[in-house]
Design an enzyme around this catalytic site. Structure first.
Site, PDB file in Angstrom:
ATOM      1  N   HIS A  92      -4.582 -13.129  -3.282  1.00 37.91           N
ATOM      2  CA  HIS A  92      -4.635 -11.884  -2.389  1.00 37.91           C
ATOM      3  C   HIS A  92      -5.762 -11.900  -1.372  1.00 37.91           C
ATOM      4  O   HIS A  92      -5.818 -11.606  -0.391  1.00 37.91           O
ATOM      5  CB  HIS A  92      -4.821 -10.571  -3.171  1.00 37.91           C
ATOM      6  CG  HIS A  92      -5.109  -9.345  -2.584  1.00 37.91           C
ATOM      7  ND1 HIS A  92      -4.044  -8.758  -1.970  1.00 37.91           N
ATOM      8  CD2 HIS A  92      -6.096  -8.349  -2.371  1.00 37.91           C
ATOM      9  CE1 HIS A  92      -4.414  -7.693  -1.362  1.00 37.91           C
ATOM     10  NE2 HIS A  92      -5.785  -7.436  -1.459  1.00 37.91           N
ATOM     11  N   HIS A 110       0.771  -1.138  -0.013  1.00 37.62           N
ATOM     12  CA  HIS A 110      -0.059   0.022   0.102  1.00 37.62           C
ATOM     13  C   HIS A 110       0.925   1.314  -0.021  1.00 37.62           C
ATOM     14  O   HIS A 110       0.582   2.083   0.964  1.00 37.62           O
ATOM     15  CB  HIS A 110      -0.898  -0.005   1.095  1.00 37.62           C
ATOM     16  CG  HIS A 110      -2.302  -0.832   0.902  1.00 37.62           C
ATOM     17  ND1 HIS A 110      -3.104  -0.305  -0.271  1.00 37.62           N
ATOM     18  CD2 HIS A 110      -2.906  -1.907   1.485  1.00 37.62           C
ATOM     19  CE1 HIS A 110      -3.995  -1.089  -0.129  1.00 37.62           C
ATOM     20  NE2 HIS A 110      -4.085  -2.101   0.884  1.00 37.62           N
ATOM     21  N   ASP A 131      -1.806   2.648  -3.489  1.00 41.48           N
ATOM     22  CA  ASP A 131      -3.159   3.353  -3.087  1.00 41.48           C
ATOM     23  C   ASP A 131      -2.753   3.297  -1.525  1.00 41.48           C
ATOM     24  O   ASP A 131      -2.068   2.710  -1.143  1.00 41.48           O
ATOM     25  CB  ASP A 131      -4.302   2.568  -3.138  1.00 41.48           C
ATOM     26  CG  ASP A 131      -4.965   2.608  -4.412  1.00 41.48           C
ATOM     27  OD1 ASP A 131      -4.575   3.914  -4.944  1.00 41.48           O
ATOM     28  OD2 ASP A 131      -5.746   1.946  -5.031  1.00 41.48           O
ATOM     29  N   ASN A 140      -7.142  -6.248  -4.955  1.00 37.57           N
ATOM     30  CA  ASN A 140      -8.190  -5.534  -5.534  1.00 37.57           C
ATOM     31  C   ASN A 140      -8.030  -4.151  -5.555  1.00 37.57           C
ATOM     32  O   ASN A 140      -8.844  -3.629  -6.364  1.00 37.57           O
ATOM     33  CB  ASN A 140      -9.158  -5.557  -4.334  1.00 37.57           C
ATOM     34  CG  ASN A 140      -8.814  -5.077  -2.995  1.00 37.57           C
ATOM     35  OD1 ASN A 140      -7.944  -5.609  -2.490  1.00 37.57           O
ATOM     36  ND2 ASN A 140      -9.704  -4.154  -2.533  1.00 37.57           N
ATOM     37  N   HIS A 141      -6.916  -3.682  -5.275  1.00 37.98           N
ATOM     38  CA  HIS A 141      -6.229  -2.069  -5.359  1.00 37.98           C
ATOM     39  C   HIS A 141      -5.753  -2.074  -6.648  1.00 37.98           C
ATOM     40  O   HIS A 141      -5.413  -0.717  -7.052  1.00 37.98           O
ATOM     41  CB  HIS A 141      -5.685  -1.785  -4.248  1.00 37.98           C
ATOM     42  CG  HIS A 141      -6.480  -1.118  -3.173  1.00 37.98           C
ATOM     43  ND1 HIS A 141      -6.771   0.352  -3.031  1.00 37.98           N
ATOM     44  CD2 HIS A 141      -7.203  -1.752  -2.121  1.00 37.98           C
ATOM     45  CE1 HIS A 141      -7.761   0.377  -1.971  1.00 37.98           C
ATOM     46  NE2 HIS A 141      -7.703  -0.685  -1.339  1.00 37.98           N
ATOM     47  N   HIS A 176      -4.802  -8.806   2.294  1.00 38.07           N
ATOM     48  CA  HIS A 176      -5.997  -8.322   2.024  1.00 38.07           C
ATOM     49  C   HIS A 176      -6.740  -7.447   3.360  1.00 38.07           C
ATOM     50  O   HIS A 176      -7.523  -6.666   3.259  1.00 38.07           O
ATOM     51  CB  HIS A 176      -7.133  -9.252   1.395  1.00 38.07           C
ATOM     52  CG  HIS A 176      -8.515  -8.503   1.004  1.00 38.07           C
ATOM     53  ND1 HIS A 176      -8.289  -7.378   0.221  1.00 38.07           N
ATOM     54  CD2 HIS A 176      -9.682  -9.011   1.000  1.00 38.07           C
ATOM     55  CE1 HIS A 176      -9.607  -6.897  -0.263  1.00 38.07           C
ATOM     56  NE2 HIS A 176     -10.516  -8.032   0.340  1.00 38.07           N
TER      57      HIS A 176
END
Length: 587
Positions: free
Chosen positions: A441, A333, A363, A392-393, A516
């Site tokens: 993930h 992240h 993100d 998912n990001h 996740h």
């Protein structure tokens, strides 16, 4: 005398009736009083729990806050404040589906409770559901007409919805969309203000679509003047195109020029087509000093990575020779300095020290570009030194809201925004280590019987859908109860230990490793030891206080060795610094 006796007797009978009624009411009162005392006691205890929950929330202990709000709700289910507060805590843990459910219950209990609508609107917003969010914020404004903060948020929400309509109006169908990567040659990029090669044909189509969008949004009256100007531009471009100028880029005049690396540029340079360790380390050192990589080299890294990823299947099998090790990392992240700390603790990626980064590289953290270019550069340097999975990001919708798109636009340009979106669609969805460990993930599936061959067969080269195997691989979460349940995120599902056990048995596997979810210790072992969550972003978003972790597997037994670590200092750039302004307004 008889009359008097009869009168007295009748009066006595009336007294008897009154006595019996009074006795009955007294007995009921005796029965009700303990219940009233219990109810009052429950209400008092619920308030005490709410105070404790609020304190936990302020300390960023959101899971603990949710547990305490839940206890308060069990004692007093009709207090809208408890439901709205728990919704807010769910939002902090990115459990937007649960937040929407709780906020909806709050407004059901008290339709005039503005915070209920506010919490639900914020959760919809975090999921990118702007139209649903607007409805809730309009209700907030209706309930609080003199609140300038509510009015400002509605105005911003209306802007977001209008922008969404504009983007929908000019969107090119997936089947007609051209690859941005195929239009870029990092050796020879068309000379244009953005240093990108955009076909004139595409410009004409885009501008025409823009005219349609303007008419849709502002109406034909205002659009007339704008259309006249744009038509003139289209005519010039049309003559230029049809006149056979032959340029592959806007205003290239039929020739391509090398993208000049300015003489004063002192950063890392790639010599030829080969990305070396020396280059990667020089680039990383520049990033540590908050220096930028030249666009010419950024293009090369991203485009070369794309070619490697495109050639991979959706499920990648990894072979770890006996007596060798392999490291799996969870979410990063955008926490670049924590990524470097992992390399400090565990060594740089190499063929002898390979890594798998399990999605959500970008993100939230404000050094996402540095993270993704570093990982991509190591992949180019030595493809077997580093493996990358989609999270998912790694998607347009998430990047638009949570910062990566804004960061790329700020540090590079718009062309890279589209390029990264395209490359993210090439990332594999899952990996299997030595036919024993399944690494993904998110999690598992809404149906039993999914085989590894089904995952290999997934066509992954597009934005993640909102349902189906690909969606569930990226979004699902484990739950403590058996069976399956609704997703606390609002996407995917929750699955129990029995689901994990059947999936492993069906595919002759031993263990599921996924990421996740932020975990206090950086990891969590669940489902009777058959599932491990690993999260590698310590002190997530500079506020969660969690540790990070990674897992080292030693062949041949692949017993997981979990190493935890704490956050390291980073430059004073706050998380979400490049996030959607609208989202930061509601944070």
């Amino acid at each position: 005398m008889e009359q008097a006796e009869r009168h007295i007797t009748g009066r006595d009978c009336n007294y008897g009736v009154y006595y019996l009624l009074a006795l009955n009411l007294f007995e009921k009162a005796i029965l009700v009083m303990p219940n009233m005392e219990t109810e009052n006691s429950n209400i008092s205890r619920a308030e005490e729990l709410k105070v404790l929950a609020n304190e936990a929330f302020k300390a960023h202990k959101y899971g603990q806050a949710i547990d305490l709000y839940t206890q308060a709700i069990e004692l007093n289910t009709e207090n809208a404040v408890y439901w709205a507060n728990r919704a807010f805590a769910h939002t902090k843990l990115e459990e937007y589906g649960s937040a929407i459910q709780d906020a909806s219950k709050a407004v059901e209990i008290d339709p005039k409770y503005s915070k209920g609508y506010y919490r639900r609107g914020a959760a919809y917003l975090a999921m990118g559901k702007f139209k649903e969010a607007l409805k809730d914020f309009q209700q907030v404004k209706k309930l609080c007409p003199n609140d300038p903060d509510a009015a400002r948020k509605v105005k911003e929400c209306e802007k977001a919805v209008k922008k969404l309509k504009f983007e929908e109006a000019i969107a090119v169908p997936e089947s007609e969309r051209q690859s941005i990567a195929d239009s870029i040659d990092f050796h020879s990029i068309g000379m244009s203000p953005s240093s990108s090669s955009v076909p004139i044909q595409a410009v004409i189509v885009a501008v025409t679509a823009a005219i349609v969008a303007v008419v849709v949004i502002v109406g034909p009256a205002i659009a007339t003047t704008i259309t006249g100007i744009v038509v003139a531009v289209l005519m010039v471009l049309g003559v230029y195109w049809w006149g056979g100028c032959g340029g592959s880029g806007v205003f290239t005049k039929g020739r391509k020029l090398e993208l000049e690396v300015e003489p004063q540029y002192s950063g890392a340079r790639i010599q030829g087509d080969v990305i070396t360790l020396d280059f990667v380390m020089k680039m990383v050192d520049d990033f540590k000093k908050q220096k930028c990589l030249h666009k010419r080299y950024a293009f090369q890294i991203v485009l070369q990575t794309r070619e490697m990823l495109r050639a991979l299947p959706s499920l990648v099998d990894i072979n770890i020779p006996d007596d060798n090790h392999f490291t799996v990392c969870g979410d990063i992240h955008g926490q670049f300095y924590d990524l470097l700390n992992i390399f400090e603790l565990n060594g740089l990626p190499s063929e002898e020290n390979p890594y798998l980064f399990n999605g959500d590289f970008v993100d939230r953290g404000s050094f996402s570009l540095e993270v993704i270019l570093t990982l991509f550069a190591f992949k180019c340097m030595s493809p077997s030194a580093i493996y990358l999975a989609r999270g998912n990001h790694e998607s347009k919708s998430m990047n638009k809201i949570y910062g990566f798109e804004g960061e790329v636009r700020s540090k590079l340009n718009e062309t890279f925004v589209e390029l990264f979106a395209e490359v993210f669609c090439c990332l594999p969805l899952a990996h299997v280590l030595n036919e024993k460990v399944f690494v993904v993930h998110g999690g598992l599936f809404s149906v039993d019987g999914v085989k590894l061959s089904d995952i290999r067969a997934i066509d992954r080269f597009f934005e993640p859908p909102e349902e189906g195997l690909m969606c569930e691989l990226l979004w699902s979460d484990p739950q403590p109860l058996p069976g399956r349940g609704p997703s606390k995120r609002g996407v995917g599902l929750s699955f129990g230990a029995d689901v994990t056990k059947r999936f492993l048995q069906d595919n002759n596997l031993d263990l599921v490793v996924r990421s996740h979810e932020v975990k206090d210790e950086g990891y969590e072992i669940e489902h009777d030891g058959k599932l491990i969550t690993v999260f590698s972003a310590p002190n997530y978003c500079d506020q969660m206080g969690n540790k990070g972790a990674f897992i080292r597997f030693e062949a041949p037994d692949l017993k997981p060795n979990i190493i935890t670590f704490s956050a390291v200092p980073h430059p004073d750039v706050k998380p979400m610094a490049y996030a959607n302004n609208f989202l930061r307004l509601f944070s």
